[in-house]
Design a protein around this motif. Structure first.
Motif, PDB file in Angstrom:
ATOM      1  N   PRO A   1       0.824  -1.215   0.000  1.00 35.80           N
ATOM      2  CA  PRO A   1       0.000   0.000   0.000  1.00 35.80           C
ATOM      3  C   PRO A   1       0.855   1.260   0.000  1.00 35.80           C
ATOM      4  CG  PRO A   1       0.021  -1.019   2.175  1.00 35.80           C
ATOM      5  CD  PRO A   1       0.721  -1.974   1.253  1.00 35.80           C
ATOM      6  N   ASP A   2       0.287   2.339  -0.456  1.00 28.04           N
ATOM      7  CA  ASP A   2       0.940   3.641  -0.470  1.00 28.04           C
ATOM      8  C   ASP A   2       0.307   4.491   0.634  1.00 28.04           C
ATOM      9  OD1 ASP A   2       1.741   6.285  -0.953  1.00 28.04           O
ATOM     10  OD2 ASP A   2       1.910   5.939  -3.116  1.00 28.04           O
ATOM     11  N   LEU A   3       1.114   4.879   1.619  1.00 33.18           N
ATOM     12  CA  LEU A   3       0.591   5.630   2.762  1.00 33.18           C
ATOM     13  C   LEU A   3       0.622   7.135   2.543  1.00 33.18           C
ATOM     14  CD1 LEU A   3       1.893   3.541   5.790  1.00 33.18           C
ATOM     15  CD2 LEU A   3      -0.195   3.284   4.439  1.00 33.18           C
ATOM     16  N   GLY A   4       0.920   7.546   1.319  1.00 33.63           N
ATOM     17  CA  GLY A   4       0.725   8.934   0.933  1.00 33.63           C
ATOM     18  C   GLY A   4       1.634   9.949   1.591  1.00 33.63           C
ATOM     19  N   GLY A   5       2.801   9.526   2.061  1.00 32.73           N
ATOM     20  CA  GLY A   5       3.744  10.472   2.638  1.00 32.73           C
ATOM     21  C   GLY A   5       3.429  10.914   4.050  1.00 32.73           C
ATOM     22  N   ARG A   6       2.517  10.239   4.735  1.00 35.25           N
ATOM     23  CA  ARG A   6       2.166  10.612   6.099  1.00 35.25           C
ATOM     24  C   ARG A   6       3.366  10.451   7.028  1.00 35.25           C
ATOM     25  NH1 ARG A   6      -1.767   5.636   8.114  1.00 35.25           N
ATOM     26  NH2 ARG A   6      -1.302   6.404  10.219  1.00 35.25           N
ATOM     27  N   THR A   7       3.368  11.175   8.134  1.00 36.02           N
ATOM     28  CA  THR A   7       4.437  11.079   9.117  1.00 36.02           C
ATOM     29  C   THR A   7       4.094  10.020  10.150  1.00 36.02           C
ATOM     30  OG1 THR A   7       5.084  13.385   8.856  1.00 36.02           O
ATOM     31  CG2 THR A   7       5.721  12.298  10.910  1.00 36.02           C
ATOM     32  N   VAL A   8       5.038   9.137  10.418  1.00 37.47           N
ATOM     33  CA  VAL A   8       4.876   8.076  11.402  1.00 37.47           C
ATOM     34  C   VAL A   8       5.937   8.256  12.478  1.00 37.47           C
ATOM     35  CG1 VAL A   8       5.011   5.583  11.798  1.00 37.47           C
ATOM     36  CG2 VAL A   8       3.902   6.461   9.729  1.00 37.47           C
ATOM     37  N   VAL A   9       5.506   8.391  13.725  1.00 34.22           N
ATOM     38  CA  VAL A   9       6.424   8.612  14.843  1.00 34.22           C
ATOM     39  C   VAL A   9       6.812   7.262  15.446  1.00 34.22           C
ATOM     40  CG1 VAL A   9       6.783   9.748  17.059  1.00 34.22           C
ATOM     41  CG2 VAL A   9       5.340  10.825  15.317  1.00 34.22           C
TER      42      VAL A   9
ATOM     43  N   GLU B   1      13.715   1.365   5.327  1.00 34.30           N
ATOM     44  CA  GLU B   1      13.348   0.705   4.074  1.00 34.30           C
ATOM     45  C   GLU B   1      11.844   0.442   4.015  1.00 34.30           C
ATOM     46  OE1 GLU B   1      13.883  -1.005   0.282  1.00 34.30           O
ATOM     47  OE2 GLU B   1      15.031   0.413   1.503  1.00 34.30           O
ATOM     48  N   ILE B   2      11.253   0.075   5.144  1.00 33.50           N
ATOM     49  CA  ILE B   2       9.797  -0.098   5.198  1.00 33.50           C
ATOM     50  C   ILE B   2       9.104   1.217   4.860  1.00 33.50           C
ATOM     51  CG2 ILE B   2       7.859  -0.478   6.787  1.00 33.50           C
ATOM     52  CD1 ILE B   2       9.634  -2.566   8.213  1.00 33.50           C
ATOM     53  N   ALA B   3       9.604   2.309   5.437  1.00 27.90           N
ATOM     54  CA  ALA B   3       9.020   3.621   5.169  1.00 27.90           C
ATOM     55  C   ALA B   3       9.136   3.985   3.701  1.00 27.90           C
ATOM     56  CB  ALA B   3       9.712   4.681   6.034  1.00 27.90           C
ATOM     57  N   ARG B   4      10.271   3.675   3.097  1.00 26.13           N
ATOM     58  CA  ARG B   4      10.462   3.997   1.681  1.00 26.13           C
ATOM     59  C   ARG B   4       9.459   3.237   0.819  1.00 26.13           C
ATOM     60  NH1 ARG B   4      12.978   2.452  -2.951  1.00 26.13           N
ATOM     61  NH2 ARG B   4      13.626   0.420  -2.140  1.00 26.13           N
ATOM     62  N   ARG B   5       9.295   1.967   1.127  1.00 20.87           N
ATOM     63  CA  ARG B   5       8.412   1.151   0.286  1.00 20.87           C
ATOM     64  C   ARG B   5       6.942   1.465   0.499  1.00 20.87           C
ATOM     65  NH1 ARG B   5      11.134  -4.791  -0.555  1.00 20.87           N
ATOM     66  NH2 ARG B   5      13.325  -4.121  -0.434  1.00 20.87           N
ATOM     67  N   LEU B   6       6.588   1.879   1.715  1.00 22.08           N
ATOM     68  CA  LEU B   6       5.183   2.189   1.995  1.00 22.08           C
ATOM     69  C   LEU B   6       4.875   3.676   1.804  1.00 22.08           C
ATOM     70  CD1 LEU B   6       4.562   0.046   5.213  1.00 22.08           C
ATOM     71  CD2 LEU B   6       3.959  -0.523   2.850  1.00 22.08           C
ATOM     72  N   ASN B   7       5.899   4.466   1.518  1.00 16.08           N
ATOM     73  CA  ASN B   7       5.752   5.900   1.288  1.00 16.08           C
ATOM     74  C   ASN B   7       5.212   6.619   2.525  1.00 16.08           C
ATOM     75  OD1 ASN B   7       5.765   8.412   0.033  1.00 16.08           O
ATOM     76  ND2 ASN B   7       3.768   8.116  -0.931  1.00 16.08           N
ATOM     77  N   PHE B   8       5.979   6.518   3.630  1.00 17.80           N
ATOM     78  CA  PHE B   8       5.699   7.365   4.780  1.00 17.80           C
ATOM     79  C   PHE B   8       7.009   7.953   5.301  1.00 17.80           C
ATOM     80  CE2 PHE B   8       5.966   3.124   6.908  1.00 17.80           C
ATOM     81  CZ  PHE B   8       6.900   3.384   7.921  1.00 17.80           C
ATOM     82  N   LYS B   9       6.895   9.054   6.031  1.00 19.46           N
ATOM     83  CA  LYS B   9       8.052   9.731   6.607  1.00 19.46           C
ATOM     84  C   LYS B   9       8.203   9.297   8.058  1.00 19.46           C
ATOM     85  CE  LYS B   9       7.366  13.823   3.692  1.00 19.46           C
ATOM     86  NZ  LYS B   9       7.069  15.282   3.681  1.00 19.46           N
ATOM     87  N   VAL B  10       9.429   8.966   8.453  1.00 20.32           N
ATOM     88  CA  VAL B  10       9.671   8.507   9.818  1.00 20.32           C
ATOM     89  C   VAL B  10      10.206   9.643  10.675  1.00 20.32           C
ATOM     90  CG1 VAL B  10      10.803   6.789  11.267  1.00 20.32           C
ATOM     91  CG2 VAL B  10      10.287   6.249   8.888  1.00 20.32           C
TER      92      VAL B  10
ATOM     93  N   GLN C   1       0.883   7.647  22.128  1.00 19.12           N
ATOM     94  CA  GLN C   1       1.849   8.741  22.079  1.00 19.12           C
ATOM     95  C   GLN C   1       2.803   8.579  20.901  1.00 19.12           C
ATOM     96  OE1 GLN C   1       3.800   9.569  25.869  1.00 19.12           O
ATOM     97  NE2 GLN C   1       2.070   8.677  26.980  1.00 19.12           N
ATOM     98  N   TYR C   2       2.981   7.342  20.463  1.00 24.71           N
ATOM     99  CA  TYR C   2       3.838   7.016  19.327  1.00 24.71           C
ATOM    100  C   TYR C   2       3.075   6.051  18.430  1.00 24.71           C
ATOM    101  CZ  TYR C   2       7.204   8.659  22.789  1.00 24.71           C
ATOM    102  OH  TYR C   2       7.850   9.391  23.748  1.00 24.71           O
ATOM    103  N   ASN C   3       3.402   6.073  17.142  1.00 27.43           N
ATOM    104  CA  ASN C   3       2.729   5.195  16.189  1.00 27.43           C
ATOM    105  C   ASN C   3       3.318   3.797  16.162  1.00 27.43           C
ATOM    106  OD1 ASN C   3       2.863   8.133  14.304  1.00 27.43           O
ATOM    107  ND2 ASN C   3       0.936   7.314  15.082  1.00 27.43           N
ATOM    108  N   ILE C   4       4.630   3.699  16.408  1.00 24.01           N
ATOM    109  CA  ILE C   4       5.334   2.419  16.390  1.00 24.01           C
ATOM    110  C   ILE C   4       6.397   2.440  17.471  1.00 24.01           C
ATOM    111  CG2 ILE C   4       6.812   0.855  15.034  1.00 24.01           C
ATOM    112  CD1 ILE C   4       5.605   1.953  12.496  1.00 24.01           C
TER     113      ILE C   4
END
Length: 265
Positions: free
Chosen positions: A27-35, A65-74, A92-95
């Motif tokens: 899936p493409d996560l649309g560049g969202r930010t993941v904390v 690499e996961i972020a790159r493939r799913l298109n999210f910003k870490v 408080q955190y996503n992951i």
């Protein structure tokens, strides 16, 4: 210390694959930010390079690499181990990532990804240790002390598989970080630290001959990333983990960080 060039070289074969193949069915996560919360105290999974001050390690490379493939910003944030699971549970955190063992009681608070690594616990001791060579002989050394972080798998293994099942046993000395337990071991303040093969490998190589591993493995653990309950990131991250396993990326990271890794070089 392994260089970033070495990390990139370890992934060279993957980088040559067509972009479409890497992103297939992801899936493409649309560049969202993941904390992402991490402790930075568990080499070679994640730690701060003492020479550069850079946050590095197996988990950083895998997550990037996961972020790159799913298109999210870490966005990485540091948090202590004893606060991490509750903080992720409280959203408080996503992951959360710090070599977290997948356990049923933890699943009551957080969701886990699929396992990204399997490891076993070993006995880390000083290189000149001769009083014991396995769990049974350590238990027989009445003044032998084990260092551990409360609430971790090594803590419970020490309590229930080596000692007497008493979580208040004075032979267990508690520390806030895993790194502090190893420092105490090297200083002679404790005599044993239990850790999985991941950290044992890193610390033995980093010690310059001052530490060693003794005895047989005490158990098998699967590591996973953690998420707030019901997180919509679990399925995409699981898909990315499966892709990284299938195309050899995780194997390349294993070679870079566990076979080639020596802290301080």
């Amino acid at each position: 210390m392994v260089s970033r060039r070495a990390v990139l070289a370890g992934l060279a074969a993957v980088a040559l694959l067509p972009a479409a193949a890497l992103a297939a069915d992801l899936p493409d996560l649309g560049g969202r930010t993941v904390v992402v919360a991490t402790e930075n105290a568990y080499p070679p999974l994640q730690f701060v390079d003492p020479k550069t001050g850079e946050q590095v390690g197996w988990e950083y490379d895998a997550m990037n690499e996961i972020a790159r493939r799913l298109n999210f910003k870490v966005e990485y944030q540091n948090v202590s181990w004893d606060a991490m699971i509750q903080a992720v549970s409280d959203d408080q955190y996503n992951i959360g990532m710090t070599g977290i063992t997948i356990k049923d009681d933890r699943k009551e608070k957080v969701d886990f990804s699929d396992p990204y690594m399997r490891s076993q616990q070993f006995m880390l001791v000083r290189a000149d240790e001769t009083r014991f060579a396995d769990a049974k002989s350590f238990a027989a050394v009445e003044d032998g002390l084990v260092g551990a972080q409360p609430g971790t798998s090594p803590f419970y293994t020490a309590v229930y598989e080596i000692l007497d099942g008493n979580e208040q046993n004075p032979r267990i000395k508690l520390f806030e970080t895993f790194g502090a337990t190893v420092q105490a071991l090297q200083a002679g303040d404790v005599d044993l630290v239990l850790t999985d093969s991941v950290a044992a490998n890193g610390y033995v190589q980093a010690s310059g001959g001052k530490l060693k591993v003794v005895g047989e493995p005490l158990g098998t653990e699967d590591f996973g990333f953690i998420f707030p309950k019901g997180s919509d990131l679990v399925a995409p991250v699981n898909a990315a983990i499966a892709a990284l396993k299938a195309d050899g990326t995780l194997e390349a990271l294993d070679k870079t960080w566990f076979l080639d890794y020596k802290m301080g070089e």
